[in-house]
Design an enzyme around this catalytic site. Structure first.
Site, PDB file in Angstrom:
ATOM      1  CG  PHE A 101      -1.826  -0.125   0.971  1.00 32.92           C
ATOM      2  CD1 PHE A 101      -2.851  -1.439   0.329  1.00 32.92           C
ATOM      3  CD2 PHE A 101      -3.509   1.114   1.107  1.00 32.92           C
ATOM      4  CE1 PHE A 101      -4.315  -0.921   0.323  1.00 32.92           C
ATOM      5  CE2 PHE A 101      -4.561   1.638   0.617  1.00 32.92           C
ATOM      6  CZ  PHE A 101      -5.258   0.130  -0.023  1.00 32.92           C
ATOM      7  CD  GLN A 156      -5.533  10.269   2.606  1.00 35.45           C
ATOM      8  OE1 GLN A 156      -6.415   9.269   3.389  1.00 35.45           O
ATOM      9  NE2 GLN A 156      -4.260  10.297   2.810  1.00 35.45           N
ATOM     10  CG  HIS A 199      -8.690   7.625  -1.983  1.00 31.81           C
ATOM     11  ND1 HIS A 199      -8.062   6.777  -2.726  1.00 31.81           N
ATOM     12  CD2 HIS A 199      -7.834   6.701  -1.219  1.00 31.81           C
ATOM     13  CE1 HIS A 199      -7.752   5.838  -2.739  1.00 31.81           C
ATOM     14  NE2 HIS A 199      -7.616   5.583  -2.055  1.00 31.81           N
ATOM     15  CG  LEU A 227     -11.798   4.747  -2.744  1.00 32.13           C
ATOM     16  CD1 LEU A 227     -10.761   5.383  -2.378  1.00 32.13           C
ATOM     17  CD2 LEU A 227     -11.715   3.467  -0.694  1.00 32.13           C
ATOM     18  CD  GLU A 234      -2.817   4.174  -1.213  1.00 35.73           C
ATOM     19  OE1 GLU A 234      -3.527   4.773  -0.690  1.00 35.73           O
ATOM     20  OE2 GLU A 234      -1.997   3.379  -0.611  1.00 35.73           O
ATOM     21  NE  ARG A 236      -5.409   6.247   0.615  1.00 36.21           N
ATOM     22  CZ  ARG A 236      -5.871   6.171   1.604  1.00 36.21           C
ATOM     23  NH1 ARG A 236      -6.774   6.550   2.630  1.00 36.21           N
ATOM     24  NH2 ARG A 236      -5.666   4.214   1.189  1.00 36.21           N
ATOM     25  CG  HIS A 248     -10.369   9.058   1.194  1.00 34.98           C
ATOM     26  ND1 HIS A 248     -12.035   8.094   1.421  1.00 34.98           N
ATOM     27  CD2 HIS A 248      -9.467   8.300   1.858  1.00 34.98           C
ATOM     28  CE1 HIS A 248     -11.326   6.779   1.159  1.00 34.98           C
ATOM     29  NE2 HIS A 248      -9.819   7.382   2.316  1.00 34.98           N
ATOM     30  NE  ARG A 275      -6.808   7.866   6.403  1.00 34.60           N
ATOM     31  CZ  ARG A 275      -6.966   5.929   5.828  1.00 34.60           C
ATOM     32  NH1 ARG A 275      -7.095   5.202   6.027  1.00 34.60           N
ATOM     33  NH2 ARG A 275      -8.072   6.447   4.656  1.00 34.60           N
TER      34      ARG A 275
HETATM   35  C1  LIG Z   1     -14.998   4.351   0.932  1.00 35.09           C
HETATM   36  C2  LIG Z   1     -14.110   4.292   1.815  1.00 35.09           C
HETATM   37  C3  LIG Z   1     -12.901   3.441   2.079  1.00 35.09           C
HETATM   38  C4  LIG Z   1     -12.123   3.286   3.563  1.00 35.09           C
HETATM   39  N1  LIG Z   1     -11.089   2.101   2.812  1.00 35.09           N
HETATM   40  C5  LIG Z   1      -9.934   2.167   3.847  1.00 35.09           C
HETATM   41  C6  LIG Z   1      -9.222   0.936   3.970  1.00 35.09           C
HETATM   42  O1  LIG Z   1      -9.466   0.697   3.576  1.00 35.09           O
HETATM   43  N2  LIG Z   1      -8.602   1.106   5.080  1.00 35.09           N
HETATM   44  C7  LIG Z   1      -8.290   2.221   5.641  1.00 35.09           C
HETATM   45  O2  LIG Z   1      -7.643   1.500   6.873  1.00 35.09           O
HETATM   46  N3  LIG Z   1      -8.956   3.411   5.727  1.00 35.09           N
HETATM   47  C8  LIG Z   1      -9.697   3.415   5.074  1.00 35.09           C
HETATM   48  N4  LIG Z   1     -10.832   3.687   4.829  1.00 35.09           N
HETATM   49  C9  LIG Z   1     -11.143   5.116   6.054  1.00 35.09           C
HETATM   50  C10 LIG Z   1     -11.448   4.161   7.170  1.00 35.09           C
HETATM   51  O3  LIG Z   1     -12.783   3.373   6.910  1.00 35.09           O
HETATM   52  C11 LIG Z   1     -12.748   5.268   7.643  1.00 35.09           C
HETATM   53  O4  LIG Z   1     -11.887   6.075   8.415  1.00 35.09           O
HETATM   54  C12 LIG Z   1     -13.026   4.378   9.188  1.00 35.09           C
HETATM   55  O5  LIG Z   1     -13.951   3.500   8.385  1.00 35.09           O
HETATM   56  C13 LIG Z   1     -13.755   5.665  10.320  1.00 35.09           C
HETATM   57  O6  LIG Z   1     -14.660   4.197  11.385  1.00 35.09           O
HETATM   58  P1  LIG Z   1     -15.381   4.904  12.589  1.00 35.09           P
HETATM   59  O7  LIG Z   1     -15.733   3.608  13.095  1.00 35.09           O
HETATM   60  O8  LIG Z   1     -14.909   5.585  12.844  1.00 35.09           O
HETATM   61  O9  LIG Z   1     -16.399   5.467  11.997  1.00 35.09           O
HETATM   62  P2  LIG Z   1     -17.430   4.656  10.646  1.00 35.09           P
HETATM   63  O10 LIG Z   1     -16.945   3.198  10.302  1.00 35.09           O
HETATM   64  O11 LIG Z   1     -17.922   5.904  10.142  1.00 35.09           O
HETATM   65  O12 LIG Z   1     -18.563   5.467  11.799  1.00 35.09           O
HETATM   66  C14 LIG Z   1     -19.416   6.179  12.115  1.00 35.09           C
HETATM   67  C15 LIG Z   1     -20.411   5.537  13.386  1.00 35.09           C
HETATM   68  O13 LIG Z   1     -21.615   6.850  13.768  1.00 35.09           O
HETATM   69  C16 LIG Z   1     -22.334   6.717  14.347  1.00 35.09           C
HETATM   70  N5  LIG Z   1     -22.745   8.079  14.063  1.00 35.09           N
HETATM   71  C17 LIG Z   1     -22.275   9.491  13.494  1.00 35.09           C
HETATM   72  N6  LIG Z   1     -23.306  10.187  13.800  1.00 35.09           N
HETATM   73  C18 LIG Z   1     -23.850   9.877  14.829  1.00 35.09           C
HETATM   74  C19 LIG Z   1     -24.961  10.207  15.500  1.00 35.09           C
HETATM   75  N7  LIG Z   1     -25.072  12.466  15.346  1.00 35.09           N
HETATM   76  N8  LIG Z   1     -26.240   9.919  16.112  1.00 35.09           N
HETATM   77  C20 LIG Z   1     -25.791   8.791  16.760  1.00 35.09           C
HETATM   78  N9  LIG Z   1     -24.672   7.573  15.862  1.00 35.09           N
HETATM   79  C21 LIG Z   1     -23.803   8.632  15.085  1.00 35.09           C
HETATM   80  C22 LIG Z   1     -23.138   6.579  12.876  1.00 35.09           C
HETATM   81  O14 LIG Z   1     -24.385   5.530  12.486  1.00 35.09           O
HETATM   82  C23 LIG Z   1     -21.879   5.020  12.608  1.00 35.09           C
HETATM   83  O15 LIG Z   1     -22.056   4.033  13.027  1.00 35.09           O
HETATM   84  C24 LIG Z   1     -12.065   4.084   3.703  1.00 35.09           C
HETATM   85  C25 LIG Z   1     -12.938   5.128   3.979  1.00 35.09           C
HETATM   86  C26 LIG Z   1     -13.829   5.495   2.457  1.00 35.09           C
HETATM   87  C27 LIG Z   1     -14.657   6.664   2.585  1.00 35.09           C
END
Ligand SMILES: Cc1cc2nc3c(=O)[nH]c(=O)nc-3n(C[C@H](O)[C@H](O)[C@H](O)COP(=O)(O)OP(=O)(O)OC[C@H]3O[C@@H](n4cnc5c(N)ncnc54)[C@H](O)[C@@H]3O)c2cc1C
Length: 595
Positions: free
Chosen positions: A119, A240, A242, A252, A255, A286, A353, A398
């Site tokens: 990666f 960031q 992407h 997306l 990568e 990135r 991203h 990142r």
């Molecule tokens: C398309 C895509 C591909 C990616 N691929 C990778 C990868 O391969 N490897 C990597 O390391 N990173 C990757 N990333 C980044 C990574 O996936 C994210 O940064 C990470 O998953 C975020 O996880 P989280 O648990 O912080 O939040 P999220 O998974 O976004 O979850 C947020 C949670 O908060 C809840 N929430 C939000 N606001 C409220 C509210 N007001 N009240 C109640 N609940 C709320 C939502 O319902 C959800 O359950 C990718 C991101 C994207 C967008």
């Protein structure tokens, strides 16, 4: 308006990777834990993560956490707190193995070990050549991870509140956090969740930009709630982009495609990354790849009728590798670009991203704020993990696959810290500050009674276009200044939004208006922090801070090697030093970043 109170030991807001990992820690230790989420847990944005999770398992070739740590700090252009980075990289292998034991279906290599792919920016031997470090389940790693974590939570009786929207943090006059005010989206009923520990894991805010790879629910709610409660937001200028969003759609393309050998080409078919990053080429970090792509486009070598995208070429790869390791990419190409990537080039363009900044925390997930001379004092009862938090491991940029790792490591450490604090310090629930809850109700009431106000959808578009233009991949000093004025005007409008539909059952208009209240805090923090940082670093690249012998790549360490803290009140900025001292090894010394 009325509300009821429900008591828990701990409340976690968010059920993505970070929230589920934190909740597991709490529930397993026997604490009564509520998890609030806007969508069903396994639909959180983590589900969309494709490429993998970083860990120096060394399954295919030699690797170790120290190299991973070096890459992370270099990738972040030295804005990372080195103690947090060491903590994350050292805990990576255990975090991935634990997930494997939870039943996560990783891909395997012939000897049965977890499959790892290269990666961007992940190298062996302190930056020598790309190394296979990303542990993957095809191109559905996040999906597999969320399911494994959700099932585990069900087993230990975590109590889920699905389709609940947290509205505001409950923070009393002593600065202690005592839970959240939340609304049941199905009925609009309001409940104060009264807790001894509150963990935010609300994910990203990519929807602040016009073109984004993020889910529609990624509206920075945690950041908005924290800012309204007087918590500053850290390093919000660093976003960031992407490199490979599908041109036009923004969806997306991981990568991992370049990890498996995919190549970027301009309209002439030239592999242009060889010119910008002779060593790492298409696997440079990135920010470097995104800027190289846009330079090609700006200099007239873009493809398509408007010369506004470049190509991602997979046609030289073995079709079996694509169909086995990247099946979703093949599907996305057909669905969103009308292109079969086995035979044709995919049209791609850099797309917003990931936010490197967020709610300031230490490596234990404790939210920290300035108090007197100490710039990092823990806020009692308040924790944050995942994309909404800034443990400062990603710095100014990142590395791919480090976010899923961040969720696991800091999800766990924040859960552990909350358990310890509840066990040791918080014997009983502290009384709720009624006026704080009433303030939150007043926000709902304002929305229900507003007349002649602004349209939510149009106001959001205005905000998104402003950020896209004024705080994009390249940043221009005049546009940054104008952007600040514009975003403050948009914020005025946001304070007077109106919804036509006042009904109570699943009122998505109300939900979106409340989300905009949060997005605008993120937008202000981004614009104001970006305008103020007079250097280029990582993802923040200014036209008036260019490469020179004193300032390599435009980076000015004498003046700007410091974290930004944006305070909502008065849009005040404050700065705090970057932690250059790791826990057990020597500091990764500053040097010019090249790939
Ligand atoms: C398309 C895509 C591909 C990616 N691929 C990778 C990868 O391969 N490897 C990597 O390391 N990173 C990757 N990333 C980044 C990574 O996936 C994210 O940064 C990470 O998953 C975020 O996880 P989280 O648990 O912080 O939040 P999220 O998974 O976004 O979850 C947020 C949670 O908060 C809840 N929430 C939000 N606001 C409220 C509210 N007001 N009240 C109640 N609940 C709320 C939502 O319902 C959800 O359950 C990718 C991101 C994207 C967008």
């Amino acid at each position: 308006m009325t509300y009821t109170v429900r008591k828990f030991d701990a409340v976690v807001v968010g059920a993505g990777g970070a929230g589920l990992r934190a909740a597991l820690q709490l529930s397993e230790s026997g604490l009564k834990t509520a998890v609030l989420t806007k969508v069903f847990p396994t639909r959180s944005h983590t589900v969309a993560a494709q490429g993998g999770v970083a860990a120096s398992l060394g399954n295919s070739e030699e690797d170790n956490w120290h190299w991973h740590m070096y890459d992370t700090i270099k990738g972040g252009d030295w804005m990372c707190d080195q103690d947090s980075v060491e903590f994350m990289c050292r805990n990576a292998n255990a975090a991935v193995v634990e997930l494997e034991h939870y039943g996560m279906p990783f891909d395997r290599i012939d000897n049965g070990k977890i499959y790892q792919r290269p990666f961007g920016g992940h190298m062996s031997n302190f930056g020598e050549k790309p190394v296979r470090r990303s542990c993957a389940a095809a191109d559905r790693t996040g999906h597999a991870m969320l399911h494994a974590l959700y099932q585990r939570n069900v087993k230990v009786n975590t109590q889920f509140f699905v389709e609940w929207q947290a509205l505001d943090l409950i923070r009393d006059t002593d600065g202690e956090v005592l839970g959240v005010v939340a609304m049941d989206m199905e009925t609009s009923e309001v409940v104060a969740f009264h807790a001894k520990a509150t963990i935010f894991a609300t994910g990203g805010a990519g929807r602040v930009y016009y073109s984004s790879t993020n889910a529609f629910i990624n509206t920075g709610d945690g950041l908005g709630m924290a800012a309204r409660a007087g918590i500053p937001l850290e390093d919000m200028e660093f976003w960031q982009f992407h490199p490979t969003g599908v041109a036009g759609a923004g969806v997306l393309i991981t990568e991992g495609v370049r990890g498996e050998g995919g190549i970027l080409r301009n309209a002439d078919g030239e592999r242009f990354m060889e010119r910008y990053a002779p060593n790492a080429k298409d696997l440079a970090s990135r920010d470097v790849v995104s800027r190289s792509m846009l330079t090609e486009i700006n200099e007239g070598r873009g493809a398509g009728p408007y010369k506004d995208y470049v190509y991602l070429d997979l046609t030289h790869l073995d079709p079996q590798v694509i169909l086995k390791r990247l099946p979703s990419i093949h599907e996305i190409g057909i669905q969103f670009a009308g292109v079969d990537c086995l035979k044709e080039y995919l049209p791609v363009v850099p797309t917003a991203h990931y936010q490197m900044g967020g709610i300031p925390t230490n490596r234990y997930g404790q939210v920290v704020v300035p108090q007197g001379n100490d710039l990092s004092v823990p806020v009692p009862g308040f924790y944050a993990a995942g994309e909404c938090a800034c443990a400062s491991v990603h710095g100014a940029n990142r590395l791919g696959t480090n976010s899923l790792l961040d969720l696991l490591v800091f999800g766990k450490s924040s859960g552990e810290a909350a358990v310890a604090s509840i066990r040791e310090n918080v014997k009983a629930h502290k009384p709720l500050p009624v006026d704080v809850i009433e303030k939150s109700l007043a926000r709902l009431d304002r929305l229900n009674t507003q007349k002649g106000g602004a349209n939510v959808h149009e106001t959001r578009l205005l905000m998104q276009r402003t950020l896209q233009k004024h705080a994009g991949v390249f940043r221009f000093s005049n546009l940054l200044k104008e952007g600040v004025t514009k975003i403050l005007e948009v914020a005025e409008t946001v304070a007077h939004t109106e919804i036509q539909d006042k009904s109570k059952v699943f009122n998505t208009a109300r939900i979106e208006a409340l989300e905009l209240d949060n997005l605008i805090e993120v937008a202000k923090a981004t614009m104001i922090s970006a305008e103020a940082r007079k250097e280029s670093r990582g993802a923040h690249m200014r036209d008036d801070a260019e490469d020179s012998p004193e300032h390599p790549n435009g980076r000015n360490d004498e003046e700007w090697l410091k974290h930004t803290l944006w305070h909502r009140e008065g849009n005040r900025l404050e700065y705090k030093p970057v932690q250059m001292k790791p826990l057990s090894v020597d500091s990764i010394e500053l040097k010019k970043r090249t790939y």
